[in-house]
Each structure stands twice: as structure tokens, then as C-alpha cells.
Design a protein around this motif. Sequence first.
Motif, mmCIF file in Angstrom:
data_model
loop_
_atom_site.group_PDB
_atom_site.id
_atom_site.type_symbol
_atom_site.label_atom_id
_atom_site.label_comp_id
_atom_site.label_asym_id
_atom_site.label_seq_id
_atom_site.Cartn_x
_atom_site.Cartn_y
_atom_site.Cartn_z
ATOM 1 N N ASN A 1 43.291 13.060 25.790
ATOM 2 C CA ASN A 1 44.388 12.311 26.393
ATOM 3 C C ASN A 1 43.991 10.890 26.786
ATOM 4 O O ASN A 1 44.758 10.189 27.425
ATOM 5 N N ASP A 2 42.789 10.461 26.394
ATOM 6 C CA ASP A 2 42.340 9.114 26.715
ATOM 7 C C ASP A 2 41.360 8.640 25.642
ATOM 8 O O ASP A 2 40.502 9.401 25.210
ATOM 9 N N VAL A 3 41.514 7.391 25.218
ATOM 10 C CA VAL A 3 40.654 6.815 24.182
ATOM 11 C C VAL A 3 39.967 5.578 24.758
ATOM 12 O O VAL A 3 40.589 4.783 25.451
ATOM 13 N N TYR A 4 38.683 5.434 24.470
ATOM 14 C CA TYR A 4 37.908 4.295 24.958
ATOM 15 C C TYR A 4 37.353 3.519 23.774
ATOM 16 O O TYR A 4 36.790 4.098 22.846
ATOM 17 N N ILE B 1 27.772 4.442 29.910
ATOM 18 C CA ILE B 1 28.110 5.850 29.718
ATOM 19 C C ILE B 1 27.024 6.608 30.452
ATOM 20 O O ILE B 1 25.844 6.438 30.165
ATOM 21 N N TYR B 2 27.415 7.414 31.419
ATOM 22 C CA TYR B 2 26.407 8.111 32.207
ATOM 23 C C TYR B 2 26.809 9.555 32.449
ATOM 24 O O TYR B 2 27.960 9.944 32.273
ATOM 25 N N GLN B 3 25.817 10.337 32.848
ATOM 26 C CA GLN B 3 25.988 11.768 33.007
ATOM 27 C C GLN B 3 25.694 12.173 34.444
ATOM 28 O O GLN B 3 24.654 11.831 34.986
ATOM 29 N N GLY C 1 37.720 3.002 34.049
ATOM 30 C CA GLY C 1 36.648 3.921 33.728
ATOM 31 C C GLY C 1 37.264 5.291 33.671
ATOM 32 O O GLY C 1 38.460 5.455 33.871
ATOM 33 N N GLY C 2 36.470 6.285 33.394
ATOM 34 C CA GLY C 2 37.041 7.622 33.339
ATOM 35 C C GLY C 2 36.027 8.660 32.958
ATOM 36 O O GLY C 2 34.840 8.387 32.797
ATOM 37 N N VAL C 3 36.537 9.859 32.796
ATOM 38 C CA VAL C 3 35.707 11.011 32.472
ATOM 39 C C VAL C 3 35.883 11.327 30.993
ATOM 40 O O VAL C 3 37.003 11.512 30.517
ATOM 41 N N CYS D 1 32.189 3.759 32.104
ATOM 42 C CA CYS D 1 32.608 2.610 32.905
ATOM 43 C C CYS D 1 32.921 1.487 31.930
ATOM 44 O O CYS D 1 32.078 1.090 31.131
ATOM 45 N N ALA D 2 34.146 0.998 31.998
ATOM 46 C CA ALA D 2 34.584 -0.052 31.072
ATOM 47 C C ALA D 2 34.308 -1.431 31.661
ATOM 48 O O ALA D 2 33.814 -1.561 32.776
#
Length: 96
Positions: free
Chosen positions: A9-12, A20-22, A37-39, A30-31
Motif C-alpha cells: 500500500n506504499d511505494v518508495y 533504510i534501517y532495521q 518515512g515509513g515502514v 527515511c525519505a
Amino acid sequence: MFILNKDCNDVYNTDHIVNIYQDECTIKVCAGTATRGGVLGKYNNYDDTQLAYSMLINGLRQNNGVFVMPSDKDLLIKATVYHHPTGKKTKGYGGS
């Protein structure tokens, strides 16, 4: 290149991604702007998260245009090790 999150449901766009972190069981992005930003995906345990993260990095290296974050089913298939049904080696394994 684009990354589609696990829920689809989301495209980056990777051109605008800063990090990109875990976390423990989550992969986040994080954009370029502070508010965006998002999951990318939430997984059941740390090992599944590690496997999904490594699949993401390999997908980014291949640069095929769009990478879809793996589902739990995809991770189960990837993590399953093949064993012969009888547990025996097949012929032609180089024995003496």
C-alpha cells in the motif's frame, strides 16, 4: 528504482531515500524530507527481519526496477532447506 512495502500500500522511490534501517522486527525507511518515512515491513521475529533485509539489499543490487518486500510466506519458502525424503544422498556424489 522503487520499493513496494510488505502490505502493498506504499511505494518508495530509492532516489529520495536517505536511510533504510532495521529495528527488532521492523524494516523502516527515511525519505529525503523530515516528514516522510515509513515502514517497509513488520515481521514475526528477528531472524525473519534479517532475512527480509538481506533480500532487500540483494534486490537493490540487482536494480530490476521494482522490489516488493517479501511476505511471511516468501520468507518461509526462502528459509526452508531441501532434504532428500529418505535422508540419503543421491548417487553420483563422488564417493569412493
